[in-house]
Design a protein around this motif. Structure first.
Motif, PDB file in Angstrom:
ATOM      1  N   ALA A 402      -7.518  41.064  -6.963  1.00 10.33           N
ATOM      2  CA  ALA A 402      -7.137  39.968  -8.416  1.00 10.33           C
ATOM      3  C   ALA A 402      -5.756  39.330  -7.304  1.00 10.33           C
ATOM      4  O   ALA A 402      -5.569  38.746  -8.816  1.00 10.33           O
ATOM      5  CB  ALA A 402      -6.846  40.381  -9.124  1.00 10.33           C
ATOM      6  N   PRO A 440      -2.726  36.169 -16.766  1.00 10.84           N
ATOM      7  CA  PRO A 440      -3.254  37.323 -17.006  1.00 10.84           C
ATOM      8  C   PRO A 440      -3.779  37.826 -15.066  1.00 10.84           C
ATOM      9  O   PRO A 440      -4.564  36.845 -14.614  1.00 10.84           O
ATOM     10  CB  PRO A 440      -4.561  37.899 -17.963  1.00 10.84           C
ATOM     11  N   VAL A 441      -3.953  39.278 -14.690  1.00  6.82           N
ATOM     12  CA  VAL A 441      -4.028  39.638 -13.717  1.00  6.82           C
ATOM     13  C   VAL A 441      -5.214  40.637 -14.002  1.00  6.82           C
ATOM     14  O   VAL A 441      -5.111  41.974 -14.895  1.00  6.82           O
ATOM     15  CB  VAL A 441      -3.667  40.699 -12.934  1.00  6.82           C
ATOM     16  N   PRO A 442      -7.036  40.448 -13.767  1.00  6.48           N
ATOM     17  CA  PRO A 442      -7.359  41.166 -14.729  1.00  6.48           C
ATOM     18  C   PRO A 442      -8.057  42.526 -13.726  1.00  6.48           C
ATOM     19  O   PRO A 442      -7.512  42.461 -12.220  1.00  6.48           O
ATOM     20  CB  PRO A 442      -9.344  39.958 -13.910  1.00  6.48           C
ATOM     21  N   CYS A 445      -3.198  47.323 -14.269  1.00 10.25           N
ATOM     22  CA  CYS A 445      -3.187  48.053 -16.302  1.00 10.25           C
ATOM     23  C   CYS A 445      -2.119  49.206 -15.582  1.00 10.25           C
ATOM     24  O   CYS A 445      -1.450  49.207 -14.288  1.00 10.25           O
ATOM     25  CB  CYS A 445      -4.343  48.589 -16.272  1.00 10.25           C
ATOM     26  N   HIS A 460      -3.920  46.797 -20.581  1.00 18.98           N
ATOM     27  CA  HIS A 460      -4.724  46.159 -19.043  1.00 18.98           C
ATOM     28  C   HIS A 460      -4.542  44.232 -18.886  1.00 18.98           C
ATOM     29  O   HIS A 460      -3.973  43.564 -19.819  1.00 18.98           O
ATOM     30  CB  HIS A 460      -6.276  46.123 -19.849  1.00 18.98           C
ATOM     31  N   ASN A 461      -4.637  43.936 -18.363  1.00 21.36           N
ATOM     32  CA  ASN A 461      -4.344  42.190 -18.148  1.00 21.36           C
ATOM     33  C   ASN A 461      -3.587  42.042 -17.885  1.00 21.36           C
ATOM     34  O   ASN A 461      -3.398  41.537 -18.032  1.00 21.36           O
ATOM     35  CB  ASN A 461      -6.013  42.167 -18.150  1.00 21.36           C
ATOM     36  N   TYR A 463       0.529  40.697 -16.798  1.00 19.13           N
ATOM     37  CA  TYR A 463       0.692  39.651 -16.161  1.00 19.13           C
ATOM     38  C   TYR A 463       1.151  39.553 -14.877  1.00 19.13           C
ATOM     39  O   TYR A 463       1.587  40.735 -14.394  1.00 19.13           O
ATOM     40  CB  TYR A 463       1.804  38.700 -17.581  1.00 19.13           C
TER      41      TYR A 463
END
Length: 529
Positions: A402, A440-442, A445, A460-461, A463
């Protein structure tokens, strides 16, 4: 032994001859490994006795000329601070004569190969032109120094200089007498370090134990323990801090940059601004707490692995960031007075150093009090708090699928500023622009561990950003960090890498970024000399 031609005098004896033969083995640069170049400035280390090209030296030397002997230089490989040390002294008249004649002889190799030179036509004009590069002594307002040079050449004619009063046929030709070096091996010109060390030892004996002096560090008085920081990890103690919207990156000369040698060799480069692309960012060899990337009120330990502060929440970042992959480090509380707390976690490069970690969009933290986690100044409960004696694990996961691969910034297009004999790239923070670009980066975390047990995954997710291990402290607490590779508790539920591995990886990536920048700008770079 005469200054400037160490071990070169007649009748030096067998032991001196053997010593000189041993020193002449150093025919390559102690940094780059390339051969010596008598056309440029080279400095000999007082410890290892290796010569080093000026273009390979990080220290800002100022204006110098080749074949100097009135200096003391210690390379970074021999320095107990990891930093180069250099000091030029006032030159004796014999040293000035040796330097002038050596440069004239070296220049003549490209023309007529002369080894004898006129006092009035060659030697005196050369000294006048290069006075500041030869000595720390101010230029003389009277002309008596010229007579001093002439007397020196005549006085030392038996050991250092040769004099030709007339032409070989006995006639007195124009320009005579001519002077030259008695020993024409220019590679033998070097400081008389043995004599210097003996004088220093004699001086110490005569005046007794040396008095300890407390130096002044940036923002506070430097204690004895703080002075050891410089001796351990090689970052300047007196340095600019990242603050007021600007960041400072320590540099070193880039020997691979185009025109590097021409710039160093040019006598016209003194006093001119140095193009940023002639330097490169210096990469720390180990992951530590940064000295410059912290609030000024914080105190860093000698080993740069613990931090303490006696005021409100302030933060320090580590030296290396991560952008992709899973990375882990540990922290412990070494001392915790009543009412003192800390936050640990990860921070982007623009997270506010004078605020608690997790105050803005650029940081994520876990607080010792009540186990609260923070981001954008909003807190929520995660676990029970932690205290002195607990081992805390901090894991970040940034899925490579990702997060696109990207080289770090080269900084070669940034301006250079000088601070205490070192050069730094200066970069202005673009907080508004960075905030607009945050996405956001899926799957990204952060997980927190206490004594080996996962307290929960949160944030979670995350930046997309570069993230540094970070600690913020409050009212006298001391936090120690461990970047690996050996940990007390290692996560078993995920594959990860210790932060310590980032040092070598980041150095490789930084070198690739520099090469990419120079390739992109090939043919467009110029220096005006």
């Amino acid at each position: 032994m005469k200054p400037g031609m160490e071990g070169a005098g007649d009748g030096a004896g067998k032991s001196a001859s053997n010593k000189q033969d041993q020193k002449d083995e150093f025919t390559t640069c102690g940094y780059c490994g390339k051969g010596r170049n008598l056309n440029i400035v080279e400095l000999q280390c007082s410890n290892c006795l290796q010569f080093h090209h000026e273009s390979c030296i990080s220290y800002q030397l100022g204006k110098l000329v080749p074949f100097l002997s009135n200096y003391v230089f210690t390379c970074r490989n021999c320095s107990n601070t990891g930093l180069e040390q250099f000091k030029k002294h006032q030159a004796q008249s014999s040293q000035m004569c040796v330097t002038a004649l050596a440069n004239l002889q070296q220049a003549a190799l490209r023309e007529d190969g002369r080894v004898l030179f006129s006092l009035t036509k060659d030697i005196v004009p050369w000294i006048e032109m290069h006075w500041e590069g030869m000595t720390t002594m101010a230029r003389r307002t009277t002309q008596s120094w010229k007579q001093t040079i002439q007397r020196t050449l005549a006085k030392d004619s038996a050991s250092l200089f040769r004099c030709e009063e007339s032409a070989p046929d006995g006639s007195v030709a124009a320009g005579h007498p001519l002077y030259g070096l008695r020993h024409t091996n220019l590679a033998a010109i070097r400081p008389s370090y043995d004599q210097l060390k003996q004088r220093q030892a004699d001086a110490v004996k005569s005046r007794g134990p040396k008095r300890k002096v407390l130096e002044q560090s940036a923002g506070s008085k430097k204690t004895r323990s703080e002075g050891a920081v410089q001796k351990l990890h090689g970052y300047p103690l007196d340095h600019p801090f990242n603050k007021d919207g600007y960041r400072y990156i320590l540099t070193e000369p880039d020997p691979h940059a185009p025109f590097r040698q021409e710039f160093d060799e040019s006598s016209e480069s003194g006093g001119r601004p140095i193009p940023g692309w002639l330097h490169r960012a210096q990469c720390p060899s180990a992951v530590l707490l940064a000295l410059h990337d912290r609030a000024q009120c914080l105190k860093i330990s000698d080993d740069r692995l613990s931090v303490t502060g006696d005021k409100g929440y302030c933060m320090v970042r580590a030296t290396h960031p991560v952008r992709r992959g899973a990375w882990y480090w540990e922290a412990t509380i070494s001392a915790q007075p009543d009412g003192a707390h800390c936050r640990i976690g990860w921070a982007g490069p623009l997270a506010n150093l004078n605020a608690p970690l997790g105050y803005d969009k650029f940081g994520y933290s876990w607080r010792s009090r009540k186990g609260t986690v923070f981001h954008e100044a909003r807190g929520r409960h995660l676990s029970a708090g932690y205290q002195q004696g607990d081992v805390l694990g901090i894991l970040i996961q940034l899925p490579e699928s990702a997060v696109p691969a990207r080289l770090p910034d080269s900084y070669k297009d940034k301006p250079l500023i000088k601070s205490k004999s070192h050069l730094y790239f200066e970069e202005k923070d673009d907080v508004p622009g960075t905030l607009e670009r945050l996405q956001p980066v899926p799957g990204a975390c952060i997980g927190f561990y206490k004594n080996g047990k996962l307290q929960g995954q949160t944030f979670h997710n995350l930046y997309g950003s570069d993230y540094y291990p970070a600690v913020s402290v409050y009212r006298g607490i001391t936090v120690s960090v461990n970047f690996g590779p050996n940990f007390k508790y290692s996560p078993k539920d995920v594959r990860w890498r210790p932060m310590s591995e980032r040092a070598e990886e980041h150095a490789v990536q930084q070198a690739m970024a520099d090469i990419a920048w120079l390739t992109e700008h090939e043919g467009k770079l110029r220096i005006d000399l």
